[in-house]
Design an enzyme around this catalytic site. Structure first.
Site, PDB file in Angstrom:
ATOM      1  N   THR A   1       3.615   6.993   0.811  1.00  0.00           N
ATOM      2  CA  THR A   1       3.244   8.331   0.333  1.00  0.00           C
ATOM      3  C   THR A   1       2.645   9.189   1.444  1.00  0.00           C
ATOM      4  O   THR A   1       2.232  10.321   1.199  1.00  0.00           O
ATOM      5  CB  THR A   1       2.209   8.241  -0.806  1.00  0.00           C
ATOM      6  OG1 THR A   1       1.046   7.565  -0.322  1.00  0.00           O
ATOM      7  CG2 THR A   1       2.776   7.507  -2.014  1.00  0.00           C
TER       8      THR A   1
ATOM      9  N   TRP B   1      -8.377  -4.374   3.873  1.00  0.00           N
ATOM     10  CA  TRP B   1      -7.855  -4.574   2.506  1.00  0.00           C
ATOM     11  C   TRP B   1      -8.778  -5.521   1.728  1.00  0.00           C
ATOM     12  O   TRP B   1      -8.374  -6.601   1.297  1.00  0.00           O
ATOM     13  CB  TRP B   1      -6.446  -5.159   2.560  1.00  0.00           C
ATOM     14  CG  TRP B   1      -5.434  -4.348   3.308  1.00  0.00           C
ATOM     15  CD1 TRP B   1      -4.835  -4.681   4.485  1.00  0.00           C
ATOM     16  CD2 TRP B   1      -4.857  -3.101   2.908  1.00  0.00           C
ATOM     17  NE1 TRP B   1      -3.926  -3.708   4.846  1.00  0.00           N
ATOM     18  CE2 TRP B   1      -3.929  -2.723   3.900  1.00  0.00           C
ATOM     19  CE3 TRP B   1      -5.052  -2.248   1.814  1.00  0.00           C
ATOM     20  CZ2 TRP B   1      -3.177  -1.549   3.835  1.00  0.00           C
ATOM     21  CZ3 TRP B   1      -4.316  -1.075   1.744  1.00  0.00           C
ATOM     22  CH2 TRP B   1      -3.394  -0.728   2.743  1.00  0.00           C
TER      23      TRP B   1
ATOM     24  N   HIS C   1      -2.878  -3.062  -0.373  1.00  0.00           N
ATOM     25  CA  HIS C   1      -2.501  -1.912  -1.197  1.00  0.00           C
ATOM     26  C   HIS C   1      -2.992  -2.100  -2.644  1.00  0.00           C
ATOM     27  O   HIS C   1      -2.217  -2.030  -3.607  1.00  0.00           O
ATOM     28  CB  HIS C   1      -0.983  -1.687  -1.184  1.00  0.00           C
ATOM     29  CG  HIS C   1      -0.480  -1.119   0.108  1.00  0.00           C
ATOM     30  ND1 HIS C   1      -0.630   0.217   0.430  1.00  0.00           N
ATOM     31  CD2 HIS C   1       0.140  -1.689   1.163  1.00  0.00           C
ATOM     32  CE1 HIS C   1      -0.104   0.437   1.626  1.00  0.00           C
ATOM     33  NE2 HIS C   1       0.363  -0.706   2.105  1.00  0.00           N
TER      34      HIS C   1
ATOM     35  N   SER D   1      12.230   5.681   0.842  1.00  0.00           N
ATOM     36  CA  SER D   1      11.444   5.319   2.015  1.00  0.00           C
ATOM     37  C   SER D   1      10.997   3.867   1.933  1.00  0.00           C
ATOM     38  O   SER D   1      11.020   3.136   2.933  1.00  0.00           O
ATOM     39  CB  SER D   1      10.228   6.247   2.143  1.00  0.00           C
ATOM     40  OG  SER D   1       9.480   5.933   3.292  1.00  0.00           O
TER      41      SER D   1
END
Length: 459
Positions: free
Chosen positions: A153, A201, A206, A247
């Site tokens: 994004t 992380w 994510h 993508s």
């Protein structure tokens, strides 16, 4: 509010139950159990004892755990998994009609199954609370910005802006080999930013809304060696869904897997049966688009909706928990609600507006203007799609397409609202990122292409 008339067991009377419309998501379809009332004298004494205990415990807990500077705006109370704790009870989410109008048809559906509560969820302060006249993001107190980074994004570029380009009294200190920065408060070594490039992380690769809201607090306590009363400000970026999907396809085609993602929900990881792998071997290198789109467990489809929704509402990754149509409807409603309640979100296709909204919301300034990437690797792939492929990808990302339309409308409402309050808007907007003095801006340099090659951290 709704009234539900329920016949009593002796069929002589009826019982009227008032149900808040937001909570109809949690109700079964007309199935209620009514038990005979116990005599009042048997219930009175236990109720009095419980009430006294709760009152005393509440007074002690409130006075002990609530610092003066954050008490009035604290969001640390336990919230239900429906996601209302993100500020939706306060009304609209950005002017121009508010959330009720924007989510019409998705908020008040009756469900056929009970929903467990995500008791650890802490969705942070809402956008409305951030815009209060007496409010300010306070790095000197216990305010923490939490970046929910959705793959492909533009979050990599934005994350780098956060740690290297903000005009701060105490800049982040970056380490080249680790691609990590220490973003500490002006007068003590505590994190004000929870993100990939600051804390790493910590809640998983994510991490999504479900993972972050149940994890950030304890990870910061562990990292800083103490329990603190923090205010959380969730932020994220969204991207046009078809471009984002393509993508991700190209990224996976080049070797990315994100196989270390936790997929944690309600105290456990997703099982192999719930998320069967789409490929054999180390990665999916060289996968064809039709094969990529053909894997039913591929999380690229509707990724933005899934990562913003409270997955506890739909049984986490157990797709047998409810029918697919119900699951999709609930996830989309939850994602919209959580997005609207976030302190900030931007759109990859509107970099300048996104930068302006961030700066005005948090009263922080970036020392450089955001770059607009109008042509990316996904653009080339999109132009080569057959009509059949395009229709298939649109279908796979139907929830994300609706979420993005919602987000776009809401973002422009927020933009107009902030613009109307800014007497110097024309000058400000024309000179975003052009600061006379670059106080505390690090010279640390990374490549900022949003379609960058996969790194070991992605795999």
């Amino acid at each position: 509010m709704k009234k539900v008339m329920i016949p009593s067991l002796d069929m002589k009377k009826s019982i009227s139950v008032k149900v808040d419309s937001d909570l109809t998501l949690l109700l079964s379809s007309g199935v209620y159990e009514i038990k005979k009332m116990e005599p009042r004298w048997r219930l009175r004494r236990p109720i009095i004892v419980v009430c006294l205990f709760l009152a005393i415990a509440g007074i002690i807990g409130f006075g002990y755990y609530c610092p003066d500077q954050v008490c009035a705006l604290s969001r640390r109370e336990v919230t239900s998994s429906v996601g209302l704790g993100g500020g939706m009870a306060s009304g609209s989410s950005g002017g121009g009609g508010g959330l009720t109008e924007l989510t019409a048809g998705y908020e008040h559906d009756n469900l056929g199954k009970p929903v467990q509560q995500n008791l650890l969820a802490n969705p942070g302060l809402s956008y409305e609370e951030v815009l209060n006249d007496d409010f300010q993001f306070d790095m000197n107190a216990h305010d923490v910005m939490v970046f929910l980074h959705i793959q492909k994004t533009g979050g990599t570029s934005f994350g780098k802006h956060l740690v290297r380009d903000l005009d701060l009294k105490r800049p982040c200190t970056c380490q080249r080999k680790k691609k990590r920065c220490y973003c500490f408060r002006p007068h003590r070594n505590e994190n004000w930013l929870f993100s990939r490039y600051s804390t790493g992380w910590k809640c998983g690769l994510h991490a999504d809304w479900t993972e972050l809201t149940g994890c950030v607090d304890q990870e910061l306590d562990k990292n800083e060696g103490e329990t603190a009363k923090r205010r959380y400000f969730y932020i994220t970026l969204l991207r046009e869904p078809i471009a984002r999907y393509l993508s991700e396809f190209r990224h996976v085609q080049r070797g990315a897997t994100w196989k270390n993602a936790r997929h944690w929900c309600l105290g456990r990881h997703a099982t192999p049966d719930e998320l069967p792998p789409c490929y054999n071997g180390a990665n999916w290198n060289g996968v064809a688009l039709d094969e990529f789109a053909g894997c039913e467990s591929n999380l690229a489809a509707n990724r933005q909706t899934r990562m913003l929704a409270d997955l506890a509402l739909v049984g986490c990754y157990n797709k047998t928990y409810m029918p697919t149509a119900e699951r999709d409807r609930i996830m989309l409603a939850s994602a919209k609600r959580n997005l609207a309640a976030m302190s900030y979100f931007g759109l990859t296709e509107y970099q300048k507006i996104s930068q302006y909204i961030f700066e005005e919301t948090f009263n922080l300034r970036f020392a450089i203007p955001f770059e607009q990437h109008n042509t990316t690797v996904s653009t080339v792939t999109m132009n080569s799609l057959t009509p059949t492929q395009r229709a298939r990808i649109d279908q796979l990302n139907a929830l994300d397409l609706e979420l993005y339309a919602f987000a776009k409308k809401l973002m422009f409402q927020r933009f107009e609202r902030l613009k109307a309050k800014d007497n110097d808007f024309e000058v400000r907007f024309a000179h975003l990122g052009n600061l006379g003095v670059r106080n505390g801006v690090t010279e640390f340099n990374w490549d900022s292409n949003i379609d960058d090659m996969p790194s070991n951290e992605h795999h």
